[in-house]
Scaffold this motif. Structure first.
Motif, short mmCIF file in Angstrom:
data_model
loop_
_atom_site.label_atom_id
_atom_site.label_comp_id
_atom_site.label_asym_id
_atom_site.label_seq_id
_atom_site.Cartn_x
_atom_site.Cartn_y
_atom_site.Cartn_z
N GLN A 1 0.83 -1.21 0.00
CA GLN A 1 0.00 0.00 0.00
C GLN A 1 0.86 1.26 0.00
O GLN A 1 0.54 2.24 -0.67
N ARG A 2 1.95 1.22 0.73
CA ARG A 2 2.85 2.39 0.78
C ARG A 2 3.52 2.62 -0.58
O ARG A 2 3.68 3.75 -1.00
N TYR A 3 3.92 1.53 -1.24
CA TYR A 3 4.49 1.66 -2.59
C TYR A 3 3.47 2.27 -3.54
O TYR A 3 3.79 3.14 -4.35
N GLU B 1 1.50 7.12 -6.50
CA GLU B 1 0.52 8.21 -6.64
C GLU B 1 1.18 9.56 -6.40
O GLU B 1 0.92 10.52 -7.13
N LEU B 2 2.04 9.64 -5.40
CA LEU B 2 2.76 10.89 -5.12
C LEU B 2 3.62 11.28 -6.31
O LEU B 2 3.73 12.46 -6.66
N GLY B 3 4.23 10.28 -6.94
CA GLY B 3 5.06 10.55 -8.12
C GLY B 3 4.27 11.17 -9.25
O GLY B 3 4.77 12.02 -9.99
N LYS B 4 3.00 10.79 -9.36
CA LYS B 4 2.15 11.35 -10.41
C LYS B 4 1.82 12.82 -10.16
O LYS B 4 1.48 13.54 -11.10
N SER B 5 1.91 13.26 -8.91
CA SER B 5 1.59 14.65 -8.58
C SER B 5 2.85 15.53 -8.48
O SER B 5 2.77 16.70 -8.11
N LYS C 1 10.38 7.96 -8.91
CA LYS C 1 9.63 9.20 -9.08
C LYS C 1 8.85 9.51 -7.79
O LYS C 1 8.76 10.67 -7.37
N GLY C 2 8.31 8.48 -7.16
CA GLY C 2 7.62 8.66 -5.89
C GLY C 2 8.56 9.12 -4.78
O GLY C 2 8.21 9.97 -3.96
N ILE C 3 9.76 8.56 -4.77
CA ILE C 3 10.76 8.94 -3.76
C ILE C 3 11.14 10.41 -3.92
O ILE C 3 11.14 11.17 -2.94
#
Length: 140
Positions: free
Chosen positions: A22-24, A29-33, A78-80
Motif C-alpha cells: 500500500q505504501r508503494y 501516486e505521489l510521483g504522479k503529482s 519518481k515517488g521517492i
C-alpha cells in the motif's frame, strides 16, 4: 509550513497504510503529482549521480525560497523524489541545509528499498542539500 511540519504530515500519511504494498502504491501516486521538470532541464547536468534509474532535479530561487522540480524514468523512484521535493521545496536554502531527514527512517523507506534504491535516495537528499548550499552562498 516548515520542513518539519511537512515531514510530520508525510509520516502521518504513511502510517495510515498497513503494509508496504500500500505504501508503494501511495508513493507511485505521489510521483504522479510531482511538479515536473521542464524538458529543457532534463540535461546530464541535472541528473542525480548515484541513482540506478534516471532522476533529474532542477532548483531555482524564487522570493528567497528554493523551488525544486524533478522527474524520473522509474515510477518508484519518481515517488521517492516526489516525497523529497514536497519536504524541501518552497523553503529557504538555510532551512534545507539545517533540516534533518529522520522522517525517511520514520516512514521506514530506507529499509524497504533495494540497496541500489537506498543509495539513490541518499544521493537525492545530498543533491537537494548541495543546491541549498549553492543558493545560500549566493544570498550571503
Amino acid at each position: 509550513m516548515t520542513i518539519q511540519e511537512i515531514q510530520n504530515e508525510i509520516v502521518d500519511e504513511f502510517s495510515m497504510f498497513d503494509d508496504w504494498m500500500q505504501r508503494y502504491e501511495y508513493m507511485i501516486e505521489l510521483g504522479k503529482s510531482l511538479p515536473l521538470i521542464e524538458d529543457r532541464y532534463k540535461t546530464q547536468a541535472n541528473i542525480i549521480k548515484g541513482c540506478q534509474s534516471k532522476v533529474w532535479v532542477h532548483a531555482e530561487l524564487q522570493d528567497d525560497k528554493l523551488v525544486f522540480t524533478a522527474d524520473s524514468d522509474a515510477i518508484i523512484t519518481k515517488g521517492i523524489i516526489a516525497i523529497l521535493v514536497r519536504a524541501f521545496s518552497n523553503q529557504s536554502p538555510q532551512a534545507i541545509i539545517d533540516a534533518d531527514t529522520k522522517f525517511i527512517d520514520e516512514i521506514g523507506l530506507k529499509e524497504h528499498l533495494s540497496p541500489t534504491r537506498a543509495n539513490g535516495l541518499v544521493s537525492m537528499i545530498k543533491q537537494l542539500k548541495l543546491y541549498a548550499v549553492a543558493y545560500q552562498t549566493q544570498l550571503n
